[in-house]
Design a protein around this motif. Structure first.
Motif, PDB file in Angstrom:
ATOM      1  N   ILE A 177       0.844  -1.187   0.000  1.00  0.00           N
ATOM      2  CA  ILE A 177       0.000   0.000   0.000  1.00  0.00           C
ATOM      3  C   ILE A 177       0.888   1.249   0.000  1.00  0.00           C
ATOM      4  CG2 ILE A 177      -2.020  -1.003   1.152  1.00  0.00           C
ATOM      5  CD1 ILE A 177      -0.939   0.076   3.801  1.00  0.00           C
ATOM      6  N   HIS A 181      -1.462   5.650   2.940  1.00  0.00           N
ATOM      7  CA  HIS A 181      -2.739   4.944   3.005  1.00  0.00           C
ATOM      8  C   HIS A 181      -3.304   4.996   4.428  1.00  0.00           C
ATOM      9  CE1 HIS A 181      -5.621   1.623   2.764  1.00  0.00           C
ATOM     10  NE2 HIS A 181      -5.513   1.681   1.444  1.00  0.00           N
ATOM     11  N   GLN A 196     -13.101  -1.712   1.478  1.00  0.00           N
ATOM     12  CA  GLN A 196     -13.544  -0.473   0.821  1.00  0.00           C
ATOM     13  C   GLN A 196     -12.534   0.072  -0.188  1.00  0.00           C
ATOM     14  OE1 GLN A 196     -13.324   3.190   3.313  1.00  0.00           O
ATOM     15  NE2 GLN A 196     -12.705   1.784   4.968  1.00  0.00           N
ATOM     16  N   TYR A 197     -11.349  -0.551  -0.268  1.00  0.00           N
ATOM     17  CA  TYR A 197     -10.294  -0.019  -1.125  1.00  0.00           C
ATOM     18  C   TYR A 197     -10.143  -0.836  -2.412  1.00  0.00           C
ATOM     19  CZ  TYR A 197      -9.152   2.332   3.239  1.00  0.00           C
ATOM     20  OH  TYR A 197      -9.225   3.076   4.380  1.00  0.00           O
ATOM     21  N   ASN A 242      -5.331   4.928  -3.337  1.00  0.00           N
ATOM     22  CA  ASN A 242      -5.318   4.214  -2.048  1.00  0.00           C
ATOM     23  C   ASN A 242      -5.673   2.738  -2.258  1.00  0.00           C
ATOM     24  OD1 ASN A 242      -4.416   6.038  -0.151  1.00  0.00           O
ATOM     25  ND2 ASN A 242      -6.451   6.862   0.281  1.00  0.00           N
ATOM     26  N   GLY A 243      -5.158   2.188  -3.349  1.00  0.00           N
ATOM     27  CA  GLY A 243      -5.408   0.782  -3.632  1.00  0.00           C
ATOM     28  C   GLY A 243      -4.422  -0.104  -2.895  1.00  0.00           C
ATOM     29  N   TYR A 244      -4.530  -1.413  -3.132  1.00  0.00           N
ATOM     30  CA  TYR A 244      -3.616  -2.362  -2.496  1.00  0.00           C
ATOM     31  C   TYR A 244      -3.465  -3.587  -3.384  1.00  0.00           C
ATOM     32  CZ  TYR A 244      -7.556  -5.407  -1.240  1.00  0.00           C
ATOM     33  OH  TYR A 244      -8.632  -6.248  -1.289  1.00  0.00           O
TER      34      TYR A 244
END
Length: 300
Positions: A177, A181, A196-197, A242-244
Protein backbone atom coordinates in the motif's frame (compact mmCIF):
# COMPACT_ATOMS: atom_id res chain seq x y z
CA UNK A 1 22.90 -31.45 -38.40
CA UNK A 2 25.40 -28.63 -37.75
CA UNK A 3 25.65 -25.77 -35.27
CA UNK A 4 25.33 -23.40 -38.21
CA UNK A 5 21.98 -24.90 -39.17
CA UNK A 6 20.80 -24.52 -35.58
CA UNK A 7 21.86 -20.86 -35.63
CA UNK A 8 19.92 -20.44 -38.87
CA UNK A 9 16.62 -21.77 -37.50
CA UNK A 10 16.99 -19.81 -34.25
CA UNK A 11 17.55 -16.60 -36.21
CA UNK A 12 14.50 -17.26 -38.41
CA UNK A 13 12.40 -17.95 -35.31
CA UNK A 14 13.60 -14.75 -33.65
CA UNK A 15 13.02 -12.52 -36.68
CA UNK A 16 9.85 -14.19 -37.95
CA UNK A 17 10.86 -13.93 -41.61
CA UNK A 18 13.35 -15.57 -43.95
CA UNK A 19 14.24 -12.20 -45.47
CA UNK A 20 15.21 -10.53 -42.19
CA UNK A 21 17.04 -13.65 -40.99
CA UNK A 22 19.06 -13.85 -44.21
CA UNK A 23 20.05 -10.19 -43.84
CA UNK A 24 21.21 -10.74 -40.27
CA UNK A 25 23.13 -13.87 -41.20
CA UNK A 26 24.67 -12.25 -44.31
CA UNK A 27 23.60 -15.08 -46.62
CA UNK A 28 21.16 -15.29 -49.52
CA UNK A 29 17.54 -16.23 -48.94
CA UNK A 30 17.77 -19.37 -51.18
CA UNK A 31 20.83 -20.57 -49.22
CA UNK A 32 19.04 -20.08 -45.91
CA UNK A 33 15.87 -21.79 -47.15
CA UNK A 34 17.84 -24.76 -48.48
CA UNK A 35 19.76 -25.14 -45.21
CA UNK A 36 16.52 -25.24 -43.23
CA UNK A 37 14.92 -27.72 -45.63
CA UNK A 38 17.97 -30.00 -45.31
CA UNK A 39 17.79 -29.85 -41.53
CA UNK A 40 14.05 -30.62 -41.51
CA UNK A 41 14.60 -33.52 -43.89
CA UNK A 42 17.48 -34.93 -41.83
CA UNK A 43 15.55 -34.65 -38.54
CA UNK A 44 12.28 -35.78 -40.14
CA UNK A 45 10.28 -32.86 -38.73
CA UNK A 46 8.64 -29.66 -39.92
CA UNK A 47 10.10 -26.76 -37.98
CA UNK A 48 8.30 -23.98 -39.85
CA UNK A 49 4.86 -23.97 -41.43
CA UNK A 50 4.88 -22.15 -44.78
CA UNK A 51 1.86 -20.25 -46.11
CA UNK A 52 1.22 -17.42 -48.54
CA UNK A 53 1.25 -15.05 -45.57
CA UNK A 54 4.71 -16.17 -44.41
CA UNK A 55 6.05 -18.70 -41.90
CA UNK A 56 5.07 -19.80 -38.43
CA UNK A 57 6.68 -22.19 -35.97
CA UNK A 58 5.07 -25.63 -35.78
CA UNK A 59 4.38 -27.40 -32.49
CA UNK A 60 7.24 -29.84 -33.01
CA UNK A 61 9.32 -26.89 -34.17
CA UNK A 62 8.79 -25.17 -30.80
CA UNK A 63 10.17 -28.25 -29.05
CA UNK A 64 13.09 -28.54 -31.44
CA UNK A 65 14.03 -24.86 -31.06
CA UNK A 66 14.08 -25.27 -27.29
CA UNK A 67 16.69 -28.01 -27.55
CA UNK A 68 18.57 -26.08 -30.25
CA UNK A 69 18.98 -23.10 -27.93
CA UNK A 70 20.37 -25.40 -25.25
CA UNK A 71 22.89 -26.94 -27.69
CA UNK A 72 24.11 -23.52 -28.87
CA UNK A 73 24.52 -22.31 -25.30
CA UNK A 74 26.59 -25.38 -24.39
CA UNK A 75 28.67 -24.95 -27.55
CA UNK A 76 29.40 -21.35 -26.57
CA UNK A 77 30.53 -22.49 -23.12
CA UNK A 78 32.90 -25.04 -24.69
CA UNK A 79 34.40 -22.41 -26.98
CA UNK A 80 34.80 -20.04 -24.08
CA UNK A 81 36.58 -22.66 -21.98
CA UNK A 82 38.87 -24.28 -24.54
CA UNK A 83 39.44 -21.71 -27.26
CA UNK A 84 40.09 -18.87 -24.87
CA UNK A 85 37.66 -16.59 -26.65
CA UNK A 86 34.40 -15.00 -25.68
CA UNK A 87 32.37 -17.94 -26.94
CA UNK A 88 30.31 -15.60 -29.10
CA UNK A 89 27.37 -13.52 -27.99
CA UNK A 90 26.08 -14.79 -24.64
CA UNK A 91 22.35 -15.50 -24.51
CA UNK A 92 20.10 -16.01 -21.50
CA UNK A 93 16.39 -15.61 -20.75
CA UNK A 94 14.40 -15.77 -17.52
CA UNK A 95 10.61 -15.45 -17.19
CA UNK A 96 9.13 -14.28 -13.92
CA UNK A 97 6.18 -12.95 -12.05
CA UNK A 98 6.62 -9.34 -10.94
CA UNK A 99 9.31 -9.68 -8.26
CA UNK A 100 11.90 -6.99 -7.53
CA UNK A 101 14.49 -9.58 -6.40
CA UNK A 102 14.28 -11.22 -9.84
CA UNK A 103 15.22 -7.87 -11.41
CA UNK A 104 18.07 -7.27 -8.94
CA UNK A 105 19.57 -10.69 -9.67
CA UNK A 106 19.31 -9.99 -13.41
CA UNK A 107 21.25 -6.74 -12.93
CA UNK A 108 24.00 -8.65 -11.11
CA UNK A 109 24.18 -11.18 -13.94
CA UNK A 110 24.67 -8.47 -16.55
CA UNK A 111 27.34 -6.77 -14.44
CA UNK A 112 29.29 -10.02 -14.34
CA UNK A 113 28.77 -11.31 -17.89
CA UNK A 114 27.50 -8.35 -19.91
CA UNK A 115 30.80 -7.43 -21.52
CA UNK A 116 31.28 -6.76 -25.24
CA UNK A 117 28.34 -8.75 -26.60
CA UNK A 118 25.28 -10.29 -24.99
CA UNK A 119 21.61 -10.95 -25.65
CA UNK A 120 19.75 -11.30 -22.33
CA UNK A 121 15.99 -11.24 -21.76
CA UNK A 122 13.99 -10.64 -18.58
CA UNK A 123 10.31 -11.39 -19.16
CA UNK A 124 7.98 -10.14 -16.44
CA UNK A 125 4.92 -11.88 -17.77
CA UNK A 126 1.77 -13.86 -17.04
CA UNK A 127 1.95 -17.08 -15.03
CA UNK A 128 0.92 -19.42 -17.84
CA UNK A 129 3.45 -17.80 -20.20
CA UNK A 130 6.18 -18.39 -17.62
CA UNK A 131 5.35 -22.11 -17.62
CA UNK A 132 5.14 -22.17 -21.42
CA UNK A 133 8.46 -20.32 -21.84
CA UNK A 134 10.33 -22.86 -19.71
CA UNK A 135 8.47 -25.83 -21.22
CA UNK A 136 9.56 -24.73 -24.70
CA UNK A 137 13.02 -23.79 -23.40
CA UNK A 138 12.70 -20.19 -24.48
CA UNK A 139 13.64 -19.44 -20.86
CA UNK A 140 15.97 -21.53 -18.73
CA UNK A 141 14.31 -20.39 -15.51
CA UNK A 142 10.79 -19.33 -14.53
CA UNK A 143 9.97 -17.70 -11.19
CA UNK A 144 6.53 -18.08 -9.58
CA UNK A 145 4.86 -19.13 -6.34
CA UNK A 146 2.81 -22.07 -5.09
CA UNK A 147 0.48 -22.26 -2.12
CA UNK A 148 -2.23 -24.54 -0.76
CA UNK A 149 -4.79 -23.07 -3.16
CA UNK A 150 -2.98 -23.27 -6.52
CA UNK A 151 -0.50 -26.12 -5.99
CA UNK A 152 -2.76 -28.96 -7.13
CA UNK A 153 -3.64 -27.28 -10.44
CA UNK A 154 -0.22 -25.80 -11.21
CA UNK A 155 1.51 -28.96 -10.04
CA UNK A 156 -0.36 -31.02 -12.65
CA UNK A 157 0.53 -28.53 -15.37
CA UNK A 158 4.20 -28.50 -14.39
CA UNK A 159 4.29 -32.30 -14.38
CA UNK A 160 2.64 -32.55 -17.80
CA UNK A 161 5.29 -30.21 -19.23
CA UNK A 162 8.16 -32.09 -17.53
CA UNK A 163 9.00 -29.13 -15.32
CA UNK A 164 10.38 -29.12 -11.77
CA UNK A 165 9.66 -26.60 -9.02
CA UNK A 166 12.56 -25.62 -6.75
CA UNK A 167 11.64 -23.64 -3.61
CA UNK A 168 13.53 -20.45 -2.80
CA UNK A 169 11.77 -19.19 0.32
CA UNK A 170 8.48 -19.25 2.18
CA UNK A 171 6.76 -15.88 2.54
CA UNK A 172 3.92 -14.68 4.69
CA UNK A 173 1.51 -12.71 2.46
CA UNK A 174 1.79 -8.94 2.74
CA UNK A 175 -0.25 -6.02 1.46
CA UNK A 176 1.52 -3.42 -0.67
CA UNK A 177 0.00 0.00 0.00
CA UNK A 178 0.97 3.66 -0.17
CA UNK A 179 2.87 5.09 2.77
CA UNK A 180 -0.01 7.60 3.08
CA UNK A 181 -2.74 4.94 3.01
CA UNK A 182 -5.24 5.12 5.91
CA UNK A 183 -4.11 1.61 7.01
CA UNK A 184 -0.37 2.32 6.71
CA UNK A 185 0.03 2.52 10.50
CA UNK A 186 -1.38 -0.96 11.11
CA UNK A 187 0.95 -3.71 12.31
CA UNK A 188 -1.30 -6.25 10.54
CA UNK A 189 -4.14 -5.71 8.05
CA UNK A 190 -7.24 -7.89 7.64
CA UNK A 191 -9.25 -8.53 4.48
CA UNK A 192 -12.25 -6.92 6.13
CA UNK A 193 -10.31 -3.68 6.65
CA UNK A 194 -9.35 -3.66 2.96
CA UNK A 195 -12.90 -4.14 1.69
CA UNK A 196 -13.54 -0.47 0.82
CA UNK A 197 -10.29 -0.02 -1.13
CA UNK A 198 -9.51 -0.94 -4.78
CA UNK A 199 -7.74 -4.28 -5.19
CA UNK A 200 -5.00 -4.25 -7.84
CA UNK A 201 -3.75 -7.38 -9.59
CA UNK A 202 -1.82 -8.40 -12.68
CA UNK A 203 -4.14 -9.61 -15.42
CA UNK A 204 -3.47 -13.06 -16.85
CA UNK A 205 -4.89 -12.79 -20.37
CA UNK A 206 -6.81 -15.78 -21.68
CA UNK A 207 -5.65 -17.79 -18.64
CA UNK A 208 -7.25 -15.33 -16.21
CA UNK A 209 -7.98 -17.94 -13.54
CA UNK A 210 -7.56 -17.64 -9.77
CA UNK A 211 -5.05 -20.49 -10.03
CA UNK A 212 -2.76 -18.44 -12.29
CA UNK A 213 -3.02 -15.26 -10.23
CA UNK A 214 0.18 -13.67 -8.92
CA UNK A 215 -1.75 -12.62 -5.85
CA UNK A 216 -3.11 -14.78 -3.04
CA UNK A 217 -6.66 -15.92 -3.72
CA UNK A 218 -9.00 -14.87 -0.95
CA UNK A 219 -12.40 -16.25 -0.03
CA UNK A 220 -13.41 -12.69 0.84
CA UNK A 221 -15.16 -11.04 -2.10
CA UNK A 222 -13.39 -7.94 -3.38
CA UNK A 223 -15.87 -5.33 -4.57
CA UNK A 224 -13.41 -3.05 -6.35
CA UNK A 225 -11.04 -4.78 -8.77
CA UNK A 226 -8.47 -3.26 -11.15
CA UNK A 227 -6.23 -5.40 -13.36
CA UNK A 228 -3.03 -4.07 -14.90
CA UNK A 229 -0.20 -5.37 -17.06
CA UNK A 230 2.92 -3.73 -15.62
CA UNK A 231 4.52 -2.95 -12.29
CA UNK A 232 4.78 0.86 -12.76
CA UNK A 233 1.06 1.21 -13.48
CA UNK A 234 0.17 -0.89 -10.46
CA UNK A 235 2.31 1.19 -8.10
CA UNK A 236 0.99 4.48 -9.52
CA UNK A 237 -2.57 3.29 -8.87
CA UNK A 238 -1.66 2.11 -5.37
CA UNK A 239 -0.62 5.66 -4.55
CA UNK A 240 -3.25 7.55 -6.53
CA UNK A 241 -6.30 5.50 -5.49
CA UNK A 242 -5.32 4.21 -2.05
CA UNK A 243 -5.41 0.78 -3.63
CA UNK A 244 -3.62 -2.36 -2.50
CA UNK A 245 -2.21 -5.62 -3.79
CA UNK A 246 -1.15 -8.85 -2.08
CA UNK A 247 2.40 -10.11 -2.49
CA UNK A 248 5.35 -11.85 -0.88
CA UNK A 249 6.38 -8.80 1.14
CA UNK A 250 9.86 -8.60 -0.44
CA UNK A 251 10.19 -4.94 -1.41
CA UNK A 252 13.03 -2.94 -2.96
CA UNK A 253 12.93 0.81 -2.44
CA UNK A 254 15.22 1.47 -5.41
CA UNK A 255 12.84 -0.30 -7.81
CA UNK A 256 9.48 0.22 -6.13
CA UNK A 257 10.07 3.65 -4.64
CA UNK A 258 9.93 4.91 -1.06
CA UNK A 259 6.19 5.60 -1.21
CA UNK A 260 5.23 1.90 -1.16
CA UNK A 261 5.30 -0.17 2.04
CA UNK A 262 4.54 -3.81 2.88
CA UNK A 263 2.26 -4.72 5.80
CA UNK A 264 1.48 -8.35 6.87
CA UNK A 265 -1.93 -9.66 5.81
CA UNK A 266 -3.88 -11.65 8.39
CA UNK A 267 -5.40 -15.10 7.88
CA UNK A 268 -3.93 -16.13 4.52
CA UNK A 269 -1.86 -19.19 3.58
CA UNK A 270 1.90 -18.93 3.07
CA UNK A 271 3.46 -18.43 -0.37
CA UNK A 272 6.23 -20.80 -1.46
CA UNK A 273 8.22 -18.73 -3.94
CA UNK A 274 10.56 -20.68 -6.21
CA UNK A 275 11.78 -21.29 -9.73
CA UNK A 276 10.96 -23.89 -12.36
CA UNK A 277 13.30 -25.65 -14.78
CA UNK A 278 12.87 -28.22 -17.53
CA UNK A 279 13.79 -31.77 -16.51
CA UNK A 280 15.53 -32.34 -19.83
CA UNK A 281 17.35 -29.02 -19.84
CA UNK A 282 21.02 -28.53 -18.99
CA UNK A 283 21.78 -25.72 -16.57
CA UNK A 284 24.04 -23.18 -18.26
CA UNK A 285 26.71 -21.20 -16.47
CA UNK A 286 24.63 -18.05 -16.91
CA UNK A 287 21.59 -19.70 -15.31
CA UNK A 288 23.70 -20.97 -12.40
CA UNK A 289 25.12 -17.49 -11.85
CA UNK A 290 21.65 -15.96 -11.97
CA UNK A 291 20.37 -18.42 -9.37
CA UNK A 292 23.29 -17.62 -7.06
CA UNK A 293 22.41 -13.92 -7.29
CA UNK A 294 18.72 -14.70 -6.80
CA UNK A 295 19.38 -16.68 -3.62
CA UNK A 296 21.56 -13.87 -2.30
CA UNK A 297 18.69 -11.40 -2.55
CA UNK A 298 15.98 -13.64 -1.12
CA UNK A 299 18.19 -14.71 1.79
CA UNK A 300 18.95 -11.10 2.64
Amino acid sequence: MTLQQLKYVITVANTGTITEAANRLFISQPSLTNAIHELEKEMNITIFNRTNKGISISKEGEDFLGYARQVLEQAAILEDKYKGGSGGKKQFCVSTQHYSFAVNAFVDLIKEYGQDEYDFSLRETQTYEIIEDVARMRSEIGILFLNDFNETVLGKILKSHELEFHPLFVARPHVFISRKHPLAGNAVITNEELEQYPYLSFEQGEHNSFYFSEEIFSAVERKKNIRVRDRATLFNLLIGLNGYTVCSGVIDKKLNGKDIIAVPLADESEMRVGYITHKKGMMSRLAATYLEALKKYVES
